[in-house]
Design a protein around this motif. Structure first.
Motif, PDB file in Angstrom:
ATOM      1  N   LEU A  44      -7.305  -4.002  -2.756  1.00  0.00           N
ATOM      2  CA  LEU A  44      -7.642  -5.469  -3.425  1.00  0.00           C
ATOM      3  C   LEU A  44      -8.125  -6.722  -3.042  1.00  0.00           C
ATOM      4  CD1 LEU A  44      -4.110  -5.092  -5.867  1.00  0.00           C
ATOM      5  CD2 LEU A  44      -6.512  -4.095  -6.675  1.00  0.00           C
ATOM      6  N   ASN A  45      -7.796  -6.492  -2.014  1.00  0.00           N
ATOM      7  CA  ASN A  45      -8.306  -8.084  -0.721  1.00  0.00           C
ATOM      8  C   ASN A  45      -8.420  -9.489  -2.352  1.00  0.00           C
ATOM      9  OD1 ASN A  45      -9.338  -9.594   1.525  1.00  0.00           O
ATOM     10  ND2 ASN A  45     -11.304  -9.261   0.452  1.00  0.00           N
ATOM     11  N   ARG A  46      -6.811  -9.618  -2.417  1.00  0.00           N
ATOM     12  CA  ARG A  46      -6.961 -10.343  -3.986  1.00  0.00           C
ATOM     13  C   ARG A  46      -5.823 -11.391  -3.321  1.00  0.00           C
ATOM     14  NH1 ARG A  46      -8.910 -10.393  -8.591  1.00  0.00           N
ATOM     15  NH2 ARG A  46     -11.115  -8.735  -9.440  1.00  0.00           N
ATOM     16  N   GLY A  47      -5.245 -11.962  -2.097  1.00  0.00           N
ATOM     17  CA  GLY A  47      -4.438 -12.401  -1.191  1.00  0.00           C
ATOM     18  C   GLY A  47      -3.568 -12.322  -1.663  1.00  0.00           C
TER      19      GLY A  47
ATOM     20  N   ASN B 127       0.966 -12.622  -0.052  1.00  0.00           N
ATOM     21  CA  ASN B 127       2.795 -13.535  -0.268  1.00  0.00           C
ATOM     22  C   ASN B 127       2.978 -13.522  -1.553  1.00  0.00           C
ATOM     23  OD1 ASN B 127       2.542 -14.417   2.588  1.00  0.00           O
ATOM     24  ND2 ASN B 127       0.508 -16.247   1.842  1.00  0.00           N
ATOM     25  N   ILE B 128       2.567 -12.409  -2.494  1.00  0.00           N
ATOM     26  CA  ILE B 128       2.844 -12.584  -4.155  1.00  0.00           C
ATOM     27  C   ILE B 128       4.408 -12.048  -4.075  1.00  0.00           C
ATOM     28  CG2 ILE B 128       2.333 -10.036  -3.895  1.00  0.00           C
ATOM     29  CD1 ILE B 128       1.841 -12.526  -6.454  1.00  0.00           C
ATOM     30  N   CYS B 129       4.854 -11.548  -2.868  1.00  0.00           N
ATOM     31  CA  CYS B 129       6.769 -10.716  -3.128  1.00  0.00           C
ATOM     32  C   CYS B 129       6.808 -10.859  -1.640  1.00  0.00           C
ATOM     33  CB  CYS B 129       6.855  -9.556  -4.048  1.00  0.00           C
ATOM     34  SG  CYS B 129       5.939  -8.170  -3.558  1.00  0.00           S
ATOM     35  N   ARG B 130       7.743 -10.223  -1.600  1.00  0.00           N
ATOM     36  CA  ARG B 130       8.077  -9.291  -0.742  1.00  0.00           C
ATOM     37  C   ARG B 130       9.627  -8.504  -0.284  1.00  0.00           C
ATOM     38  NH1 ARG B 130      12.044 -15.050   0.525  1.00  0.00           N
ATOM     39  NH2 ARG B 130      11.759 -14.639  -1.752  1.00  0.00           N
ATOM     40  N   PRO B 131      10.139  -7.433   0.108  1.00  0.00           N
ATOM     41  CA  PRO B 131      11.410  -6.344   0.260  1.00  0.00           C
ATOM     42  C   PRO B 131      12.392  -7.508  -0.754  1.00  0.00           C
ATOM     43  CG  PRO B 131      10.172  -6.417   1.532  1.00  0.00           C
ATOM     44  CD  PRO B 131       9.706  -7.099   1.429  1.00  0.00           C
ATOM     45  N   ALA B 132      12.948  -8.409  -0.844  1.00  0.00           N
ATOM     46  CA  ALA B 132      14.280  -8.949  -0.974  1.00  0.00           C
ATOM     47  C   ALA B 132      14.013  -9.280  -2.492  1.00  0.00           C
ATOM     48  CB  ALA B 132      14.440 -10.226  -0.375  1.00  0.00           C
ATOM     49  N   ASP B 133      12.115  -9.364  -2.667  1.00  0.00           N
ATOM     50  CA  ASP B 133      12.113  -9.670  -3.896  1.00  0.00           C
ATOM     51  C   ASP B 133      11.779  -8.464  -5.350  1.00  0.00           C
ATOM     52  OD1 ASP B 133      11.975 -13.241  -3.703  1.00  0.00           O
ATOM     53  OD2 ASP B 133       9.294 -11.851  -2.768  1.00  0.00           O
TER      54      ASP B 133
ATOM     55  N   ASP C 154      -1.886 -11.342 -10.402  1.00  0.00           N
ATOM     56  CA  ASP C 154      -1.340 -10.610  -9.081  1.00  0.00           C
ATOM     57  C   ASP C 154       0.486 -10.277  -9.453  1.00  0.00           C
ATOM     58  OD1 ASP C 154      -3.644 -11.042  -8.403  1.00  0.00           O
ATOM     59  OD2 ASP C 154      -2.523 -13.452  -7.555  1.00  0.00           O
ATOM     60  N   ARG C 155       1.407 -10.553 -10.420  1.00  0.00           N
ATOM     61  CA  ARG C 155       1.961 -10.772 -10.546  1.00  0.00           C
ATOM     62  C   ARG C 155       2.713  -9.638 -10.982  1.00  0.00           C
ATOM     63  NH1 ARG C 155       5.098 -12.949 -13.206  1.00  0.00           N
ATOM     64  NH2 ARG C 155       3.462 -14.676 -14.150  1.00  0.00           N
ATOM     65  N   TYR C 156       1.765  -8.811 -11.956  1.00  0.00           N
ATOM     66  CA  TYR C 156       2.749  -6.996 -11.731  1.00  0.00           C
ATOM     67  C   TYR C 156       2.270  -5.724 -11.467  1.00  0.00           C
ATOM     68  CZ  TYR C 156       2.994  -9.380 -17.029  1.00  0.00           C
ATOM     69  OH  TYR C 156       3.068  -9.681 -17.907  1.00  0.00           O
ATOM     70  N   ILE C 157       1.046  -6.573 -10.488  1.00  0.00           N
ATOM     71  CA  ILE C 157       0.833  -5.029  -9.058  1.00  0.00           C
ATOM     72  C   ILE C 157       1.898  -4.486  -8.266  1.00  0.00           C
ATOM     73  CG2 ILE C 157      -0.859  -4.529  -7.630  1.00  0.00           C
ATOM     74  CD1 ILE C 157      -2.428  -5.248  -9.636  1.00  0.00           C
ATOM     75  N   PRO C 158       2.677  -5.657  -7.808  1.00  0.00           N
ATOM     76  CA  PRO C 158       3.677  -4.107  -7.083  1.00  0.00           C
ATOM     77  C   PRO C 158       4.489  -3.985  -8.278  1.00  0.00           C
ATOM     78  CG  PRO C 158       3.656  -7.246  -7.003  1.00  0.00           C
ATOM     79  CD  PRO C 158       2.589  -6.819  -7.759  1.00  0.00           C
ATOM     80  N   GLY C 159       5.126  -4.391 -10.199  1.00  0.00           N
ATOM     81  CA  GLY C 159       5.621  -3.446 -10.677  1.00  0.00           C
ATOM     82  C   GLY C 159       4.655  -1.668 -10.479  1.00  0.00           C
ATOM     83  N   TYR C 160       3.914  -1.842 -10.772  1.00  0.00           N
ATOM     84  CA  TYR C 160       2.866  -0.627 -10.942  1.00  0.00           C
ATOM     85  C   TYR C 160       3.469   0.269  -9.842  1.00  0.00           C
ATOM     86  CZ  TYR C 160       0.181  -2.940 -14.355  1.00  0.00           C
ATOM     87  OH  TYR C 160      -0.210  -3.568 -15.487  1.00  0.00           O
ATOM     88  N   VAL C 161       3.179   0.000  -7.949  1.00  0.00           N
ATOM     89  CA  VAL C 161       3.147   0.355  -7.120  1.00  0.00           C
ATOM     90  C   VAL C 161       4.704   1.006  -6.910  1.00  0.00           C
ATOM     91  CG1 VAL C 161       3.216   0.074  -4.326  1.00  0.00           C
ATOM     92  CG2 VAL C 161       1.156  -0.919  -6.262  1.00  0.00           C
ATOM     93  N   PHE C 162       4.998  -0.513  -7.120  1.00  0.00           N
ATOM     94  CA  PHE C 162       6.986   0.355  -6.520  1.00  0.00           C
ATOM     95  C   PHE C 162       7.485   1.220  -7.689  1.00  0.00           C
ATOM     96  CE2 PHE C 162       5.699  -2.919  -3.772  1.00  0.00           C
ATOM     97  CZ  PHE C 162       6.390  -2.521  -2.434  1.00  0.00           C
ATOM     98  N   PHE C 163       7.671   0.930  -9.166  1.00  0.00           N
ATOM     99  CA  PHE C 163       8.071   1.411  -9.830  1.00  0.00           C
ATOM    100  C   PHE C 163       7.597   2.022 -11.351  1.00  0.00           C
ATOM    101  CE2 PHE C 163      10.179  -2.962  -8.588  1.00  0.00           C
ATOM    102  CZ  PHE C 163      11.301  -2.513  -7.895  1.00  0.00           C
ATOM    103  N   GLY C 164       6.513   2.449 -10.814  1.00  0.00           N
ATOM    104  CA  GLY C 164       5.406   2.955 -12.345  1.00  0.00           C
ATOM    105  C   GLY C 164       5.515   4.652 -12.295  1.00  0.00           C
TER     106      GLY C 164
END
Length: 306
Positions: A176-179, A182-188, A258-268
């Motif tokens: 994605l190369n969108r910076g 720092n959008i999340c950590r494993p703890a988040d 940006d804040r949604y992308i981790p949701g797709y990757v980890f839980f979708g």
């Protein structure tokens, strides 16, 4: 065949097995979930079907703005909860209450509404004051359609979070190369995972799931989630063209996605699993559904059942 016709035909085939039939529609932001839910409703309500159909979005279950602000403040070090979107920002109890009322069919209810244009695009829930959609019961509704970006998402183990963090998340983030460093950590993600466990109470109502998914990009260096940014921006521009320009700026839309992308990757993961309580405890069952693959213009290029 269009996505509208595919979904409508699938619903009609399944209607003889369940009434009311609870239909969940999942897809990325801007993929057309709301549009399709509304148009499937319209098609099914017309002759020769003449069905009673209720439509609800998971967005309408967002916490009121003041509670979203409090949640963000209480999790100030977790970027994923800095605004609406992720599991934890919805009123699951309200959702269960509404779906239960639609299932039993013995009371008239007003469906909740969330206006995304308020508070500079942060949104707020509108009052339940008789100006929203009123579902008169009895008679009971025939079909309930519930759509949302994370509908059917399931929690995963902490080990799987770490595995995906080092694997697919690292790969998609780089593509994605969108910076997103720092959008999340494993703890988040573990906090979101804990919130997501509550959502099985919602998913357990649904008899069938429909998934809208973008086609795999033709080049390996392009992320499958790149098109979500375009789709969501189109959606915001369309809303602002109809409401006098109220909503998010283009930059805010990118940060929002940006804040949604981790949701797709980890839980979708799909097909989803349904957790049901019985005398022996909790059973886990796979549900049936329809998968629809869309190109960038949201045209159907493939479909299959699961």
């Amino acid at each position: 065949m269009t996505a509208l016709n595919l979904i409508a035909e699938y619903v009609l085939r399944k209607l003889s097995q369940h009434r009311p039939l609870f239909v969940a529609i999942q897809g990325p932001q801007g993929s057309g979930k709301s549009y399709l839910a509304t148009h499937v409703q319209s098609l099914l309500q017309k002759p020769p079907h003449s069905l009673r159909v209720a439509v609800l979005s998971i967005d309408d279950l967002y916490l009121p703005h003041k509670d979203l602000v409090l949640l963000a403040a209480a999790n100030s070090d977790n970027p994923l909860l800095n605004g609406r979107g992720q599991p934890g920002t919805h009123d699951v109890d309200l959702g269960v209450q509404i779906l239960s009322a639609l299932k039993t069919g013995n009371s008239t209810i007003e469906l909740p509404r969330f206006d995304k244009s308020l508070h500079s695009g942060e949104g707020d829930r509108l009052p339940v004051d008789g100006t929203g959609t009123i579902v008169v019961q009895p008679p009971r509704i025939d079909v309930v359609i519930f759509e949302g970006w994370c509908v059917g998402f399931s929690p995963i183990s902490e080990q799987e979070i770490l595995s995906r963090w080092r694997g697919v998340w690292d790969s998609e983030r780089r593509k994605l190369n969108r910076g997103l460093d720092n959008i999340c950590r494993p703890a988040d993600l573990k906090i979101i995972n804990e919130y997501l466990k509550q959502y099985s109470r919602l998913w357990s109502f649904f008899d069938i799931f429909v998934q809208l998914k973008p086609e795999e990009p033709p080049f390996s260096h392009v992320s499958r989630y790149e098109v979500v940014y375009k789709w969501r921006l189109d959606q915001e521009h369309n809303m602002k063209s109809r409401n006098g320009g109220k909503g998010m700026s283009d930059t805010a839309v990118q940060s929002f996605v940006d804040r949604y992308i981790p949701g797709y990757v980890f839980f979708g993961d799909f097909p989803p699993l349904r957790h049901e309580e019985n005398l022996e405890g909790t059973s886990i069952q796979a549900v049936s559904g329809l998968s629809i693959v869309l190109d960038e213009a949201r045209n159907v290029i493939a479909s299959s059942t699961f």
